[in-house]
Motif scaffolding. Structure first.
Motif, mmCIF file in Angstrom:
data_model
loop_
_atom_site.group_PDB
_atom_site.id
_atom_site.type_symbol
_atom_site.label_atom_id
_atom_site.label_comp_id
_atom_site.label_asym_id
_atom_site.label_seq_id
_atom_site.Cartn_x
_atom_site.Cartn_y
_atom_site.Cartn_z
ATOM 1 N N SER A 35 4.430 13.263 8.668
ATOM 2 C CA SER A 35 3.536 12.768 7.501
ATOM 3 C C SER A 35 3.928 11.511 6.816
ATOM 4 O O SER A 35 2.912 10.786 6.299
ATOM 5 C CB SER A 35 3.172 13.998 6.506
ATOM 6 N N TYR A 36 4.989 11.067 6.752
ATOM 7 C CA TYR A 36 5.632 9.927 6.341
ATOM 8 C C TYR A 36 4.845 8.784 7.195
ATOM 9 O O TYR A 36 5.193 7.638 6.814
ATOM 10 C CB TYR A 36 7.050 10.116 6.118
ATOM 11 N N VAL A 61 1.414 11.668 0.029
ATOM 12 C CA VAL A 61 1.584 13.009 0.913
ATOM 13 C C VAL A 61 2.034 14.159 -0.180
ATOM 14 O O VAL A 61 2.423 13.974 -1.315
ATOM 15 C CB VAL A 61 2.790 12.950 1.625
ATOM 16 N N GLU A 96 1.924 2.073 5.895
ATOM 17 C CA GLU A 96 2.535 1.868 4.567
ATOM 18 C C GLU A 96 4.034 1.710 4.537
ATOM 19 O O GLU A 96 4.520 2.414 4.997
ATOM 20 C CB GLU A 96 2.061 3.201 3.720
ATOM 21 N N GLY A 112 3.147 5.977 9.228
ATOM 22 C CA GLY A 112 1.954 4.937 9.115
ATOM 23 C C GLY A 112 2.232 3.549 8.869
ATOM 24 O O GLY A 112 3.869 3.369 8.616
ATOM 25 N N ILE A 128 6.102 5.558 0.413
ATOM 26 C CA ILE A 128 5.565 6.996 0.673
ATOM 27 C C ILE A 128 5.967 7.607 -0.706
ATOM 28 O O ILE A 128 7.054 7.589 -1.043
ATOM 29 C CB ILE A 128 6.002 7.681 1.660
ATOM 30 N N ASN A 173 -7.823 9.605 0.778
ATOM 31 C CA ASN A 173 -6.803 9.385 1.774
ATOM 32 C C ASN A 173 -5.486 10.132 1.338
ATOM 33 O O ASN A 173 -4.346 9.774 1.929
ATOM 34 C CB ASN A 173 -6.372 8.061 2.161
ATOM 35 N N LYS A 176 0.988 -1.369 0.135
ATOM 36 C CA LYS A 176 -0.078 0.096 -0.063
ATOM 37 C C LYS A 176 0.909 1.176 -0.075
ATOM 38 O O LYS A 176 1.971 1.175 0.530
ATOM 39 C CB LYS A 176 -0.750 0.074 1.296
ATOM 40 N N GLU A 223 -2.646 12.690 2.538
ATOM 41 C CA GLU A 223 -2.057 13.510 3.460
ATOM 42 C C GLU A 223 -1.520 14.865 3.162
ATOM 43 O O GLU A 223 -0.568 14.909 2.317
ATOM 44 C CB GLU A 223 -0.843 12.556 4.193
ATOM 45 N N ARG A 241 1.268 5.364 0.447
ATOM 46 C CA ARG A 241 0.985 6.491 1.369
ATOM 47 C C ARG A 241 1.284 7.826 0.325
ATOM 48 O O ARG A 241 2.249 7.762 -0.012
ATOM 49 C CB ARG A 241 1.616 6.528 2.578
#
Length: 279
Positions: free
Chosen positions: A72-73, A7, A77, A75, A80, A23, A3, A25, A5
């Motif tokens: 923000s990175y 940003v 996942e 998570g 990114i 989703n 998955k 960020e 992410r």
């Protein structure tokens, strides 16, 4: 399948509906009125434009800190993808790259890729949405980066500026020349791309300026192509809706997004600006 992410930074001017749907960020840039510093989005947009009009000088914008990007990175996942405002317009890209190095050193099992969109606002937003769609389709990080890098040249992006007041305040245009242009009711058409915002045309009055910016966009795209259209307005929804009608008379679009110009871009575009971008 890993998955990914997604940003970005707040200069993208994506509306909340789109950001929540995919989703995404969003890391806020900072806006300063003198000693008062706000995160982008902290002030309601209508209030921001009022504050800016009442201020004798332009507010200052600044990029997020590396630490803010690093947060923000975080998570679940493993990969990114960070998509930023043009590096020629802001230090945000460089900050995101620095945060990538710091983050990957701390979390060696994670992978971060950073893309300089060479644009901003809704031009940047269209690339972000495309990246999110590719991730949903199951594309890998490297493949998405390759596709987005190739699509940067396919972004068409023009804007109509209602006033040069902010350009005068910011010292980007001679005050006498700027006030004369405003007095004559001339609206400046700008082209955004390759990391630059350049005046490319002008028109007298709102209706003519909207027609002119639509003409510039439409002359840059081919008929029959499946396209994504994004329109952003600086506290003037009526203009955005009028532009949407004008665009639909010329082309069909797979998707249409309307959003407001946020504080970062609004600082330079001024109230009343309308931006049109097509991918």
């Amino acid at each position: 399948m890993k998955k990914i992410r997604i940003v970005t930074d707040s200069s993208c001017d994506l509306n909340n509906e789109i950001a929540e749907k995919y989703n995404i960020e969003i890391v806020p840039l900072n806006i300063a009125f003198g000693d008062d510093i706000y995160a982008d989005g902290e002030i309601e947009k209508a209030e921001f434009y009022k504050m800016m009009a009442d201020s004798p000088v332009l507010p200052k914008t600044s990029c997020p800190s590396p630490e803010r990007f690093m947060r923000s990175y975080e998570g679940e996942e493993e990969e990114i993808l960070v998509i930023t405002l043009a590096s020629k317009l802001s230090g945000t890209y460089s900050t995101a790259v620095l945060a990538k190095s710091m983050f990957e050193e701390e979390y060696p099992n994670k992978k971060v890729a950073v893309i300089d969109t060479e644009t901003g606002s809704i031009g940047q937003g269209l690339l972000i949405v495309k990246a999110a769609q590719l991730a949903e389709e199951g594309k890998g990080l490297d493949e998405i980066v390759s596709i987005i890098e190739s699509l940067k040249n396919d972004i068409v992006f023009y804007g109509s500026l209602e006033t040069l007041e902010n350009a005068i305040k910011g010292g980007r245009i001679n005050p006498i020349a700027g006030k004369l242009i405003n007095a004559l009711n001339f609206k400046i058409i700008v082209k955004i791309g390759n990391g630059e915002v350049k005046p490319c045309d002008k028109a007298r009055g709102d209706n003519n300026s909207l027609k002119k910016v639509v003409e510039n966009v439409c002359s840059s795209i081919k008929k029959g192509e499946v396209k994504s259209l994004a329109i952003a307005h600086a506290n003037c929804l009526d203009k955005a809706l009028k532009v949407k009608e004008m665009m639909l008379k010329n082309h069909n679009f797979k998707s249409i997004m309307i959003s407001e110009v946020g504080a970062v871009m609004g600082t330079y575009a001024s109230k009343g600006a309308v931006l049109i971008s097509v991918l």
